[in-house]
Design a protein around this motif. Sequence first.
Motif, PDB file in Angstrom:
ATOM      1  N   THR A   1      43.090  52.280  77.300  1.00  5.39           N
ATOM      2  CA  THR A   1      43.535  53.622  77.693  1.00  5.39           C
ATOM      3  C   THR A   1      44.017  54.478  76.529  1.00  5.39           C
ATOM      4  N   GLY A   2      44.596  53.873  75.506  1.00  6.33           N
ATOM      5  CA  GLY A   2      45.104  54.663  74.386  1.00  6.33           C
ATOM      6  C   GLY A   2      44.272  54.457  73.129  1.00  6.33           C
ATOM      7  N   THR A   3      44.753  55.030  72.019  1.00  9.92           N
ATOM      8  CA  THR A   3      43.956  54.923  70.792  1.00  9.92           C
ATOM      9  C   THR A   3      44.377  53.767  69.895  1.00  9.92           C
ATOM     10  N   ALA A   4      45.648  53.322  69.976  1.00  9.33           N
ATOM     11  CA  ALA A   4      46.120  52.277  69.057  1.00  9.33           C
ATOM     12  C   ALA A   4      45.835  50.889  69.611  1.00  9.33           C
ATOM     13  N   PRO A   5      44.930  50.114  68.976  1.00  8.71           N
ATOM     14  CA  PRO A   5      44.684  48.755  69.459  1.00  8.71           C
ATOM     15  C   PRO A   5      45.758  47.805  68.946  1.00  8.71           C
ATOM     16  N   GLY A   6      45.817  46.627  69.532  1.00  7.35           N
ATOM     17  CA  GLY A   6      46.691  45.588  69.025  1.00  7.35           C
ATOM     18  C   GLY A   6      45.867  44.549  68.293  1.00  7.35           C
ATOM     19  N   ILE A   7      46.530  43.465  67.914  1.00  9.76           N
ATOM     20  CA  ILE A   7      45.797  42.365  67.287  1.00  9.76           C
ATOM     21  C   ILE A   7      46.169  41.034  67.942  1.00  9.76           C
ATOM     22  N   ILE A   8      45.240  40.074  67.826  1.00  9.98           N
ATOM     23  CA  ILE A   8      45.515  38.671  68.141  1.00  9.98           C
ATOM     24  C   ILE A   8      45.203  37.918  66.858  1.00  9.98           C
ATOM     25  N   TRP A   9      46.177  37.150  66.381  1.00  9.22           N
ATOM     26  CA  TRP A   9      46.002  36.588  65.033  1.00  9.22           C
ATOM     27  C   TRP A   9      46.732  35.261  64.913  1.00  9.22           C
ATOM     28  N   GLN A  10      46.059  34.300  64.347  1.00 12.94           N
ATOM     29  CA  GLN A  10      46.735  33.041  64.010  1.00 12.94           C
ATOM     30  C   GLN A  10      46.738  32.931  62.489  1.00 12.94           C
ATOM     31  N   PRO A  11      47.739  33.535  61.850  1.00  7.96           N
ATOM     32  CA  PRO A  11      47.757  33.627  60.389  1.00  7.96           C
ATOM     33  C   PRO A  11      47.952  32.282  59.710  1.00  7.96           C
ATOM     34  N   ARG A  12      48.592  31.343  60.432  1.00 11.14           N
ATOM     35  CA  ARG A  12      48.706  29.992  59.893  1.00 11.14           C
ATOM     36  C   ARG A  12      48.878  29.044  61.081  1.00 11.14           C
ATOM     37  N   PRO A  13      48.607  27.772  60.893  1.00 10.78           N
ATOM     38  CA  PRO A  13      48.682  26.846  62.025  1.00 10.78           C
ATOM     39  C   PRO A  13      50.048  26.930  62.714  1.00 10.78           C
ATOM     40  N   GLY A  14      50.031  26.956  64.019  1.00  4.50           N
ATOM     41  CA  GLY A  14      51.287  26.963  64.768  1.00  4.50           C
ATOM     42  C   GLY A  14      51.916  28.329  64.925  1.00  4.50           C
ATOM     43  N   VAL A  15      51.279  29.376  64.459  1.00  2.00           N
ATOM     44  CA  VAL A  15      51.824  30.737  64.649  1.00  2.00           C
ATOM     45  C   VAL A  15      50.742  31.626  65.256  1.00  2.00           C
ATOM     46  N   THR A  16      51.053  32.236  66.385  1.00  3.94           N
ATOM     47  CA  THR A  16      50.134  33.182  67.003  1.00  3.94           C
ATOM     48  C   THR A  16      50.837  34.523  67.159  1.00  3.94           C
ATOM     49  N   ILE A  17      50.155  35.570  66.712  1.00  6.16           N
ATOM     50  CA  ILE A  17      50.726  36.925  66.760  1.00  6.16           C
ATOM     51  C   ILE A  17      49.948  37.756  67.769  1.00  6.16           C
ATOM     52  N   LEU A  18      50.663  38.443  68.662  1.00  5.59           N
ATOM     53  CA  LEU A  18      50.035  39.424  69.556  1.00  5.59           C
ATOM     54  C   LEU A  18      50.792  40.734  69.377  1.00  5.59           C
ATOM     55  N   THR A  19      50.062  41.836  69.182  1.00  6.92           N
ATOM     56  CA  THR A  19      50.777  43.120  69.071  1.00  6.92           C
ATOM     57  C   THR A  19      50.289  44.096  70.133  1.00  6.92           C
ATOM     58  N   PHE A  20      51.212  44.934  70.593  1.00  9.57           N
ATOM     59  CA  PHE A  20      50.940  45.934  71.625  1.00  9.57           C
ATOM     60  C   PHE A  20      51.606  47.248  71.236  1.00  9.57           C
ATOM     61  N   PRO A  21      51.016  48.378  71.641  1.00 12.81           N
ATOM     62  CA  PRO A  21      51.730  49.644  71.437  1.00 12.81           C
ATOM     63  C   PRO A  21      52.959  49.705  72.348  1.00 12.81           C
ATOM     64  N   GLY A  22      53.861  50.630  72.078  1.00 16.91           N
ATOM     65  CA  GLY A  22      55.087  50.737  72.868  1.00 16.91           C
ATOM     66  C   GLY A  22      54.914  51.424  74.215  1.00 16.91           C
ATOM     67  N   VAL A  23      53.817  52.153  74.388  1.00 18.25           N
ATOM     68  CA  VAL A  23      53.605  52.870  75.665  1.00 18.25           C
ATOM     69  C   VAL A  23      53.348  51.852  76.777  1.00 18.25           C
ATOM     70  N   PRO A  24      54.249  51.782  77.763  1.00 15.49           N
ATOM     71  CA  PRO A  24      54.150  50.702  78.756  1.00 15.49           C
ATOM     72  C   PRO A  24      52.796  50.617  79.457  1.00 15.49           C
ATOM     73  N   SER A  25      52.251  51.751  79.922  1.00 16.74           N
ATOM     74  CA  SER A  25      51.016  51.663  80.706  1.00 16.74           C
ATOM     75  C   SER A  25      49.867  51.105  79.865  1.00 16.74           C
ATOM     76  N   GLU A  26      49.840  51.434  78.562  1.00 14.16           N
ATOM     77  CA  GLU A  26      48.801  50.894  77.691  1.00 14.16           C
ATOM     78  C   GLU A  26      48.979  49.392  77.513  1.00 14.16           C
ATOM     79  N   MET A  27      50.239  48.997  77.307  1.00 15.37           N
ATOM     80  CA  MET A  27      50.528  47.586  77.094  1.00 15.37           C
ATOM     81  C   MET A  27      50.154  46.736  78.304  1.00 15.37           C
ATOM     82  N   TYR A  28      50.481  47.215  79.517  1.00 11.77           N
ATOM     83  CA  TYR A  28      50.214  46.425  80.729  1.00 11.77           C
ATOM     84  C   TYR A  28      48.739  46.028  80.802  1.00 11.77           C
ATOM     85  N   ARG A  29      47.855  47.027  80.604  1.00 11.87           N
ATOM     86  CA  ARG A  29      46.426  46.719  80.744  1.00 11.87           C
ATOM     87  C   ARG A  29      45.948  45.775  79.649  1.00 11.87           C
ATOM     88  N   MET A  30      46.446  45.978  78.432  1.00 11.85           N
ATOM     89  CA  MET A  30      46.053  45.101  77.331  1.00 11.85           C
ATOM     90  C   MET A  30      46.518  43.669  77.587  1.00 11.85           C
TER      91      MET A  30
END
Lengths: 417, 417
Positions: free
Chosen positions: A131-160
């Motif tokens: 719905t919005g323009t800013a995408p997030g990421i899914i990233w495992q930068p090193r073993p045992g660490v997983t990063i998920l990022t979302f924009p702050g706008v709630p409606s965008e985050m819910y769908r992602m």
Amino acid sequence: MSAEIICVGTEMLLGDILNSNAQYLAKQLAQLGIPHHYQTVVGDNVERLKQVMDIATSRAQILIFTGGLGPTPDDLTCETIADFFGAPLVEKPEIIEDMTAKFAQRGRVMSANNRKQALIPQGADILPNPTGTAPGIIWQPRPGVTILTFPGVPSEMYRMWEETAVPFLKSQGWGQEIIYSRSLRFWGIGESALAEKVSFYFDLTNPTVAPYAGNGEVRLRVSAKAASEAVAADLIAPIEKEIREIAGLDYYGVDNDTLAVVVGKLLQASGETLSVAESCTGGGLGQMLTDISGSSEYFWGGVISYDNSVKVGMLGVNPEDLDKFGAVSATVAEQMALGVKTRLSTTWGLGVTGIAGPTGGSDTKPVGLVYVGLAGPKDEVTSIEYRFGSTRTRAYIRYVSACGALDFLRRKLVTRV
Amino acid sequence: MSAEIICVGTEMLLGDILNSNAQYLAKQLAQLGIPHHYQTVVGDNVERLKQVMDIATSRAQILIFTGGLGPTPDDLTCETIADFFGAPLVEKPEIIEDMTAKFAQRGRVMSANNRKQALIPQGADILPNPTGTAPGIIWQPRPGVTILTFPGVPSEMYRMWEETAVPFLKSQGWGQEIIYSRSLRFWGIGESALAEKVSFYFDLTNPTVAPYAGNGEVRLRVSAKAASEAVAADLIAPIEKEIREIAGLDYYGVDNDTLAVVVGKLLQASGETLSVAESCTGGGLGQMLTDISGSSEYFWGGVISYDNSVKVGMLGVNPEDLDKFGAVSATVAEQMALGVKTRLSTTWGLGVTGIAGPTGGSDTKPVGLVYVGLAGPKDEVTSIEYRFGSTRTRAYIRYVSACGALDFLRRKLVTRV
């Protein structure tokens, strides 16, 4: 294995916005059965965000970020994460394409600062934002660490979250076990008194039972961890049954069953109707009842008899009794109840009169003293005295007065023969 | 020097409650000019709370805790703090006394587990809780560390913050430069329309002017930074005056002046009285008016005419008009207003009838269509049609219907000759 929620944004440190994202994510993680022990809010500041990541990576394996993904200079979540793990940022052409299309759709040209949103850490996957323009990421930068990022706008985050993050987490073998909870609701008993009665259950581990209180009522949350909601519900059912038996009439409903909902269901079941006469609640009891769509089936209306002249003129309260016993008295509450029941031709009538404060109290009739009158099918009347405490706020006393009136009727409806 | 907010409660990790306390405290700290860089949420868990304290004491000087002060075994904030600093807990007789009195006032006996709330770390001061039973503490366990604790119940925390914490913080020399804000309130104009009219002011730096919208109204927050509230107020006054002149009748009040407060003041000034006839609001308009202590001086009461039989029987609405025009019509709204005004012998009468939804709408009368009728001193009647939008929730439509009724009367009261 546990997750940690990190919300980035100076606006939260200034109190400009309510952090509803943390609540949403917490609920989602609980439903997936992914444990999470900490939430942190930090401003748009590189050094402080890195410090928070230092701490979070030492105690959690899944780091979930919200906020700071936008096009302005203070949006620095993504670049800080990349820098923290020593990865360069790379521009993703598919993000540029997606943004350009979205701007075109809205008849706008993409301004240059939006290109920033196409930069993600090398090795990270795009977490698409439909719905919005800013995408997030899914990233495992090193073993045992997983990063998920979302924009702050709630409606965008819910769908992602729903469309990409949940399937990803499940694909990793997480979230196979879910937590299912039921919140049992009680009226007419304090938290400590109820806790003493059911303290045995607080030692259980699955399901767990925990009390919490607020707005005059007490709740017990019964939560079970299991492979499915059905299995969890089976774990909860016998415990819930036992607690309800111990609590007796003080138990009134579960989850979203407010007192007004419960009373409404009882009246619908018996095909009866209700009217109300309100003094200290001033309309709040009627509002509570009519919050429910379809309440017109059993709630016909009422009289707000704030001034004594209205109690006499519109409800037929005896002026001599008003003089003798005062407007805040059992007699007047009963006459109000019968008056409204008779005039509106309903099965039941409730009358509420009390001292909501902060002024108007006396030694014999302190703030918080409330009488509820109830008139029944055969014009029989009865009443109850509540003392909600003179230190309580006007809003609290008015709210619990309306609840207390509904509870008085509820007890009558479930105990009559 | 900076503060850090630590919210304790597993219910927040499960997403059961929204952490509104953090927003309240953040706003308060901003107003006091006390910097704050981190907020942490942690469950009811001794080891994790200690770990959070380890981190917080390394980066902040004022630690503000909410939650976990109650009587049940999972309330462990106070004992964990004491243990962290190696201080024993001591029972404070004055807390026992205060709790016993509060229970007595409510006609209840204090159960044994409440005694737990009287235990505070040796050397700490009591932070009194005027409305609830669980007090907080103010404690400087070692140089450079100040601890403030509050219960999680928001209404209790607010009063404790305002009455004790703020004076304490100021007495320590903190919060000397203040931010003072006034929130100007507008009804009957949209956010973008108002923003266009006053956009010039958005570029100011001291005071700043920022718009925000919600619950059907628009606000402009005018904030100034200065050494004292008086100096800040002087910076704000001329800007506020100009904005009010530009906005005209759409401006209705400032800060806590709700429409009900403003209408109440106007009625008090003219020595007039009001009654209400409510259909779709079901008591909400009366509740809004009686939220104000002292409203009995001008608000006499009303009729909740939810069912059509009540409109006819208690208000004298013409049954033929009900058939011909429908319950949701200008005619019926006017007859309701005149009916309640006449029967309750007040100067003014308001009638509200509409479709709150989600069901009951049609093509010609959609959800969100609301009529407000007004009857005046000479029994003259007038009405207004509102269309609040059929995508809105029932709660929203009911709320703005009540506000719209008050606004209709407000405009009449300020413009009559």
